[in-house]
Design an enzyme around this catalytic site. Structure first.
Site: not given
Ligand code: OKP
Ligand code: ZN
Length: 344
Positions: A155, A189, A191, A279
């Protein structure tokens, strides 16, 4: 397979995060690393190595100097202190004051889940050193390496932290390797890797492919759509595959295979960098793709079939009890096919 890891990465401890105004125990815990270390140490096919410090030029090739100065200033924070932005500039026409202080750190930050503490810089530096050492190993003829990076990186953009990320470990590895030929970054990932996308958006030497939760439903919300395809010399080299919550495993694999084929029609990578986020695991508190160990093995197998020298960089994964098992399944699935078809 070599595993690059430095225990100093565990000194970065986030107390809590704020989601929709509420306080939660932070998901990105040092114990994530313990689970992976324990699993991989019990497997003779993995050998642990300490990374050598990543050269500053390699980090500067990705991150702006003023931004790095802010991260570095974490070392001067007191034991209980924290830089935790809650105010963000909103008129791009106005000049920003340099250097950024704790009060103006919002200029370099895009969310409120990513505080900077005293040990953040040393941990982030160790994580990027894992990724750089892994890249160097591969550059020197190694066929593959795994960087057990924490904090994660995908990120983080040129001058922006957020999403638990400070330095973009995979991007530093990819930019370094791009001196020697085209590079493909595949980010699995859960995200969207908004930071990595942003860093390489106009770069003709690095292609970025990301499969992730649909931004209409999932963090980081502002990026990850299919129509983000790159600009200028990087046009066509950014490929997003957003998938809706609870997409089936079969649909996931057919989307990923199709995207890999499409990408390989556009660049001829000499190296592969994986942003390996776990994840996507079944029951992960932050992801919804339902991967079991056998699916991680299959994912490893698919990515090994590209037969490229590969740097695997650890990103997310918050189902901590299963994280070691899932990482091991992925790495063994990868290793099996990569050794067989590409070399020992
Ligand atoms: C970091 B990586 C969920 C809120 C999540 C941030 C997630 C960051 C993920 N309601 N907030 O694993 O990509
Ligand atoms: Zn993630």
């Amino acid at each position: 397979m070599k595993v690059f890891y430095d225990p100093v990465q565990k000194t970065h401890v986030l107390t809590h995060e704020i989601i929709a105004g509420k306080k939660f125990r932070h998901h990105e815990r040092p114990s994530r690393i313990d689970q992976i270390v324990r699993k991989l140490r019990s497997q003779p096919r993995f050998t642990f190595e300490s990374p050598s410090p990543a050269p500053l030029e390699a980090i500067r090739a990705v991150h702006e100097e003023g931004y790095l100065a802010l991260l570095r200033s974490s070392q001067d924070i007191g034991k209980e202190g924290v830089i935790w932005p809650y105010t963000f500039p909103n008129d791009p026409r106005l000049p920003l004051r340099a250097p950024a202080t704790a009060l103006t750190a919002g200029q370099y930050c895009f969310d409120v889940g990513t505080p900077i503490m005293r040990d953040t810089w040393q941990a982030a530096l160790a994580a990027v050193s894992d990724a750089f050492s892994a890249a160097q190993h591969v550059r020197r003829g190694g066929l593959r390496a795994y960087a057990l990076a924490r904090p994660p990186g995908h990120h983080a953009a040129n001058a922006m932290f957020g999403g638990y990320c400070y330095i973009n470990n995979a991007a530093v590895a990819a930019r370094y390797l791009s001196q020697y030929g085209e590079v493909l970054v595949v980010d699995f990932d859960f995200h969207h890797g908004n930071g990595t996308q942003s860093i390489f958006y106009d770069d003709p030497r690095v292609g970025f492919l990301s499969v992730h939760g649909h931004p209409e439903e999932e963090y980081p919300y502002f990026s990850g759509w299919e129509n983000e395809t790159g600009i200028d010399d990087g046009a066509g080299l950014n490929l997003n595959v957003p998938l809706r919550r609870d997409t089936s495993i079969e649909a996931y694999f057919s989307a990923l295979s199709g995207a890999l084929d499409a990408m390989l029609g556009r660049i001829q990578p000499k190296h592969l960098v994986l942003s390996a986020g776990f994840d996507i695991a079944d029951r992960d508190p932050l992801g919804h793709f339902g991967f079991l160990p056998e699916h991680f093995a299959r994912l490893g197998d698919l990515l090994a079939s590209l037969k490229l020298p590969t740097v695997i960089v650890q990103e997310g994964g918050y189902l901590i009890a299963e994280l070691g098992t899932n990482v091991e399944a992925f790495l063994l699935g990868f290793l099996e096919r990569h050794e067989r078809e590409f070399g020992k």
